[in-house]
Scaffold this motif. Sequence first.
Motif, PDB file in Angstrom:
ATOM      1  N   SER A  41     -18.580  40.030  94.529  1.00 52.54           N
ATOM      2  CA  SER A  41     -18.771  39.033  95.385  1.00 52.54           C
ATOM      3  C   SER A  41     -17.799  39.709  96.633  1.00 52.54           C
ATOM      4  CB  SER A  41     -17.842  37.725  95.263  1.00 52.54           C
ATOM      5  OG  SER A  41     -18.571  36.962  94.368  1.00 52.54           O
ATOM      6  N   VAL A  43     -16.273  39.170  99.118  1.00 54.87           N
ATOM      7  CA  VAL A  43     -15.151  38.516  99.952  1.00 54.87           C
ATOM      8  C   VAL A  43     -13.642  39.023  99.608  1.00 54.87           C
ATOM      9  CG1 VAL A  43     -16.091  36.076  99.552  1.00 54.87           C
ATOM     10  CG2 VAL A  43     -15.174  36.852  97.708  1.00 54.87           C
ATOM     11  N   ALA A  88     -11.475  28.383 110.668  1.00 52.76           N
ATOM     12  CA  ALA A  88     -12.555  27.731 110.026  1.00 52.76           C
ATOM     13  C   ALA A  88     -14.256  28.467 110.373  1.00 52.76           C
ATOM     14  CB  ALA A  88     -12.400  26.157 110.218  1.00 52.76           C
ATOM     15  N   ALA A  89     -14.268  28.570 111.478  1.00 47.49           N
ATOM     16  CA  ALA A  89     -15.582  28.847 112.033  1.00 47.49           C
ATOM     17  C   ALA A  89     -15.821  30.361 111.372  1.00 47.49           C
ATOM     18  CB  ALA A  89     -15.627  28.919 113.530  1.00 47.49           C
ATOM     19  N   GLN A  90     -14.966  31.251 111.076  1.00 49.84           N
ATOM     20  CA  GLN A  90     -15.357  32.570 110.347  1.00 49.84           C
ATOM     21  C   GLN A  90     -15.443  32.385 108.844  1.00 49.84           C
ATOM     22  OE1 GLN A  90     -15.430  34.693 112.803  1.00 49.84           O
ATOM     23  NE2 GLN A  90     -14.709  33.171 114.137  1.00 49.84           N
ATOM     24  N   GLY A  91     -15.642  30.998 108.337  1.00 48.76           N
ATOM     25  CA  GLY A  91     -15.750  30.821 106.905  1.00 48.76           C
ATOM     26  C   GLY A  91     -14.229  31.156 106.270  1.00 48.76           C
ATOM     27  N   PHE A  93     -10.119  30.820 105.260  1.00 49.12           N
ATOM     28  CA  PHE A  93      -8.954  29.868 104.896  1.00 49.12           C
ATOM     29  C   PHE A  93      -7.526  30.459 104.855  1.00 49.12           C
ATOM     30  CE2 PHE A  93     -13.092  29.077 102.611  1.00 49.12           C
ATOM     31  CZ  PHE A  93     -13.455  27.852 102.999  1.00 49.12           C
ATOM     32  N   LEU A 110     -14.760  36.201 104.195  1.00 46.43           N
ATOM     33  CA  LEU A 110     -15.688  36.730 103.917  1.00 46.43           C
ATOM     34  C   LEU A 110     -15.262  38.370 104.406  1.00 46.43           C
ATOM     35  CD1 LEU A 110     -18.538  34.442 105.311  1.00 46.43           C
ATOM     36  CD2 LEU A 110     -18.316  35.156 102.922  1.00 46.43           C
ATOM     37  N   THR A 369     -10.032  40.143  87.947  1.00 45.79           N
ATOM     38  CA  THR A 369     -10.522  40.242  89.369  1.00 45.79           C
ATOM     39  C   THR A 369      -9.709  40.879  90.224  1.00 45.79           C
ATOM     40  OG1 THR A 369      -9.158  38.490  90.273  1.00 45.79           O
ATOM     41  CG2 THR A 369     -11.008  37.716  88.955  1.00 45.79           C
ATOM     42  N   PHE A 371      -8.674  40.124  92.859  1.00 43.68           N
ATOM     43  CA  PHE A 371      -7.252  39.428  93.566  1.00 43.68           C
ATOM     44  C   PHE A 371      -6.047  39.478  92.704  1.00 43.68           C
ATOM     45  CE2 PHE A 371     -10.867  36.538  95.136  1.00 43.68           C
ATOM     46  CZ  PHE A 371     -11.166  37.304  96.484  1.00 43.68           C
TER      47      PHE A 371
ATOM     48  N   LYS B 339     -20.313  26.155 111.259  1.00 42.97           N
ATOM     49  CA  LYS B 339     -19.003  26.338 110.766  1.00 42.97           C
ATOM     50  C   LYS B 339     -18.765  25.765 109.316  1.00 42.97           C
ATOM     51  CE  LYS B 339     -15.422  23.368 111.481  1.00 42.97           C
ATOM     52  NZ  LYS B 339     -14.242  22.680 111.964  1.00 42.97           N
ATOM     53  N   ILE B 342     -20.865  28.247 107.087  1.00 45.43           N
ATOM     54  CA  ILE B 342     -20.142  29.635 106.695  1.00 45.43           C
ATOM     55  C   ILE B 342     -19.047  29.038 105.803  1.00 45.43           C
ATOM     56  CG2 ILE B 342     -18.549  29.663 108.534  1.00 45.43           C
ATOM     57  CD1 ILE B 342     -19.321  32.657 108.602  1.00 45.43           C
ATOM     58  N   GLN B 343     -18.383  28.214 105.775  1.00 48.61           N
ATOM     59  CA  GLN B 343     -17.418  27.655 104.818  1.00 48.61           C
ATOM     60  C   GLN B 343     -18.088  27.607 103.289  1.00 48.61           C
ATOM     61  OE1 GLN B 343     -15.622  24.210 107.045  1.00 48.61           O
ATOM     62  NE2 GLN B 343     -13.547  25.506 107.013  1.00 48.61           N
ATOM     63  N   GLU B 345     -20.772  28.831 102.321  1.00 45.68           N
ATOM     64  CA  GLU B 345     -21.069  30.228 101.826  1.00 45.68           C
ATOM     65  C   GLU B 345     -19.833  30.968 101.262  1.00 45.68           C
ATOM     66  OE1 GLU B 345     -22.261  33.059 104.773  1.00 45.68           O
ATOM     67  OE2 GLU B 345     -22.584  34.685 103.460  1.00 45.68           O
ATOM     68  N   SER B 346     -18.787  30.809 101.925  1.00 42.23           N
ATOM     69  CA  SER B 346     -17.543  31.340 101.599  1.00 42.23           C
ATOM     70  C   SER B 346     -17.030  31.097 100.262  1.00 42.23           C
ATOM     71  CB  SER B 346     -16.511  31.607 102.794  1.00 42.23           C
ATOM     72  OG  SER B 346     -15.175  31.789 102.374  1.00 42.23           O
ATOM     73  N   THR B 347     -17.205  29.693 100.210  1.00 42.79           N
ATOM     74  CA  THR B 347     -16.809  28.996  98.954  1.00 42.79           C
ATOM     75  C   THR B 347     -17.531  29.291  97.764  1.00 42.79           C
ATOM     76  OG1 THR B 347     -16.331  26.994 100.224  1.00 42.79           O
ATOM     77  CG2 THR B 347     -16.007  26.522  97.935  1.00 42.79           C
ATOM     78  N   LEU B 349     -19.230  32.161  97.261  1.00 45.13           N
ATOM     79  CA  LEU B 349     -18.857  33.663  96.972  1.00 45.13           C
ATOM     80  C   LEU B 349     -17.562  33.773  96.215  1.00 45.13           C
ATOM     81  CD1 LEU B 349     -20.395  35.606 100.130  1.00 45.13           C
ATOM     82  CD2 LEU B 349     -21.072  35.637  97.648  1.00 45.13           C
ATOM     83  N   PHE B 350     -16.519  32.854  96.704  1.00 50.13           N
ATOM     84  CA  PHE B 350     -15.162  33.002  95.955  1.00 50.13           C
ATOM     85  C   PHE B 350     -15.479  32.387  94.777  1.00 50.13           C
ATOM     86  CE2 PHE B 350     -13.180  33.857 100.251  1.00 50.13           C
ATOM     87  CZ  PHE B 350     -12.047  34.839  99.863  1.00 50.13           C
ATOM     88  N   GLU B 352     -17.725  32.715  92.726  1.00 50.43           N
ATOM     89  CA  GLU B 352     -18.339  33.673  92.041  1.00 50.43           C
ATOM     90  C   GLU B 352     -17.572  34.973  91.346  1.00 50.43           C
ATOM     91  OE1 GLU B 352     -21.928  34.795  93.753  1.00 50.43           O
ATOM     92  OE2 GLU B 352     -22.787  32.555  93.770  1.00 50.43           O
ATOM     93  N   VAL B 353     -16.235  34.962  91.904  1.00 57.25           N
ATOM     94  CA  VAL B 353     -15.494  36.097  91.741  1.00 57.25           C
ATOM     95  C   VAL B 353     -15.249  36.202  90.170  1.00 57.25           C
ATOM     96  CG1 VAL B 353     -12.956  37.173  92.112  1.00 57.25           C
ATOM     97  CG2 VAL B 353     -14.743  36.330  94.045  1.00 57.25           C
TER      98      VAL B 353
END
Lengths: 426, 419
Positions: A41, A43, A88-91, A93, A110, A369, A371, B339, B342-343, B345-347, B349-350, B352-353
């Motif tokens: 992934s 990320v 948040a707008a970049q996705g 956390f 990401l 993983t 991480f 927003k 993309i959150q 999408e990020s969630t 992908l995380f 699927e790790v």
Amino acid sequence: MQPNRLEAPPFQAIQAFDVPFLKQEKLGNGIELFYYNGGQSEVAKIEFFLLQANQASERLRGQNTLAVKMLQEGTMRMSASVLQEFIAAQGAFLELNPGHDRSSIVLYSLSRKLRDVVPVVREMLESASFNASEFDNVCNITRQNLKVSKEKTSFLASAAFREKIFGANHPYGFTLAPEDIDQITLESVKSFYPTLQKSKLYVFLSGKFSTQDLDAVRFELEKFSAGSEQGPSVSNSFPEPSFSRTVVEKSGNMQCSLRVGRVLFNAAHPDYFPFVMMNEILGGYFGSRLMQNLREDKGLTYGINSNIVSYQKAGYFVIGTDIKKEDAERALDEIRKEIELMQREPVQSSELETVRNYMLGSFANSLTTPFAIADKNKSIVLNQLPLDYFQQYMHAVKTTSPEKIQEMAQRYLSYSSLTEIIGGSL
Amino acid sequence: MIQYEKFTLSNGLQVLVHEDHTSPLAVLNVLYNVGSKDEDEARTGFAHLFEHLMFGGSVNIASFDEPLQKVGGENNAFTSPDLTNYYITLPSANLETAFWLESDRMLSLSFDPKVLEVQRQVVIEEFKQRYLNQPYGDTWLHMREMAYTTHPYRWPTIGKEIAHIEQATMDDVKNFFKRFYIPNNAILVVGGDVAVPQVKALAEKWFGTIPAGVPYRRALPAEPVQQTPRRKVVQAEVPLHAIVKAWHMPGKLSDDYYACDLLGDILGRGKSSRLYQALVQEQKLFSSASFFNMGSHDPGLMVFEGKLNKGVRLEEGEAAMMQALEKALQSLNQAELEKSKIQAESTLLFGEVELLERCMNLAFATNLGNTELINQEVAAIQAVQLEDLRRVASLYLKEECSNCLWYQSKQAEAAQASI
């Protein structure tokens, strides 16, 4: 045709394996960058460690915690809302972890957005605004959360346990109370900021990222005006372990939370691995003696575990469970019996074989993983453990003798050295 | 993209294989299509109690855990309103041990009376530990009962009350097993360092001989459309007042599901969300505020949860929340939709790790009726438009369809009364 279900299929014992290490770079500004690229992934997790121990004396309880929490509450350029909106707008956390020996800032992002979010951490470390109104809000939320936690018998028991074994004035020993928050001022919290800023920075990046992503992260990290100080560590003097039993009164509870344990060495001690083996057998996994006895045989509890926690200057061993009030005494008796059995008789080979295989399988499974690989390695880096630490661990799991395991229980778990806490009224 | 291969055994067991040779480990995941929604209202908590019994020995194997630990494996399970899921992770060289263990307990349990007695006590302690001995722990016991009048989401997975768990009999256990724990009501996912032909052979060998049962045809009563708002006040020894307010939303397979999900994120996911900003950051009436969706298969709930600051009255808090909600819904904008996407999408992908999570997600999607859903989620999220958010907001977030719980702090009430 039915297969032969009565006999277990043949199996292979697990062999020691290589734990991937991280790539390491020292940047021009002194930042130590470690990274691991892997997984499927796209990320990444990037964690910034500030090697600044919590120096808080009784007078300054909460200073470190609140100073770290305030980092995301706005900078000279961005208000708290703008900063949080941007992340948040970049996705991404953001997570802040104030700690006893060190604190960290974590971003989950990401991979393609790393270059956009890393500069925010720089701003947090260079120009946090410590805005008074945000400070009031953070204090208020922290205070309210602590009040809720204090309604939990498990929280009360753990707090009382650490206070007893480490001493009320040691940073490892005290738990923040709502009243501490009432005492602390913005000035005092802000005065800790330069200390955080001067701290040496260790950065751990893991996930699946491109060379361009990595270059961009490095480019952004090099702009940090990172410090070089490690700061004094916490004191290593603790009360002598001795038996005591404390009931933390809390009315209206249906269950009590029990804690039994003591202060102990940390992961660098020569007895650490054999003690880990002993702990696993006693209460470290579902097949452990405590779990089998108190849960699977007697149905006294939903679960019981023993754990070893390792800090920079010490560690502790603790058995914990939540139990019906009426059964608390009986559970404490059973815990004592299991410890005595561990001291009296060496573990049988069949049980030991199961534990060895289980521990190796579970260790392999904890490294699947990017991480997790970074996390495991980071404990070696930050605690200055030898580079072949995991090989040593696997060797110990495969070879520690029953006598050595027994000796650990005899040497460290004599009942006269154990602290008992009963969280919740009996 | 998650790759997988799928086949079905002649007894109806659906099998999925997901190869990933990164580590020498394998996952064996079995999902049974039974959750607490399949229980009888007079015997709730049973699906979960049964999950515990699945570890108490099967017809040919006395202990489930020990042989698995011996080959370096770990396992666990969970029950939800919609399903029950069991999973094993172990060194791939020992994959067959997982097949041996998992297939034997699908074949038959030992039905040992001692196991039932012990696990009954364990589950009762779990009930107390997680729901009754925790501040606010019984919130969802109250909420479910209020929000659902008819659909079995009315009770939580742990059960409606401890008495139901106390009353469970061995006959109940046997009937439940016969009805739900059959190959044609299960999904097997094998993932990790495995090969498709190897899994085919092992699945055939160990699961292929288990007889199919009478197919379970789920026919649950639908929740009628709510016509008037419902409210409930409970009092407890907690330090702060809390408000939970829930609205009905469509199920996971509905076209509106992702619009509702993103709307929830915009309103209450994280510190930059609308309700957190308004209620915690600006007005400082709440110390926490979030908005989320329960993620259920059948029509579920969108939920606001918040704790009030000291001195703020419940009616004041709810009014402020409703005002902030209305304001947010009137001014939904493209930037916050982006927003939330993309959150999401990020969630995803995380999520699927981890190999195990990928395997579980394959099982969940298959259980919803279409494995391919797992690879369509990103597109479904991307397809949501601003007008969808506005439409679902006006369709579902109506006062007459709301359920509001005031969780009143006795301490705070006493303090206010004395002012």
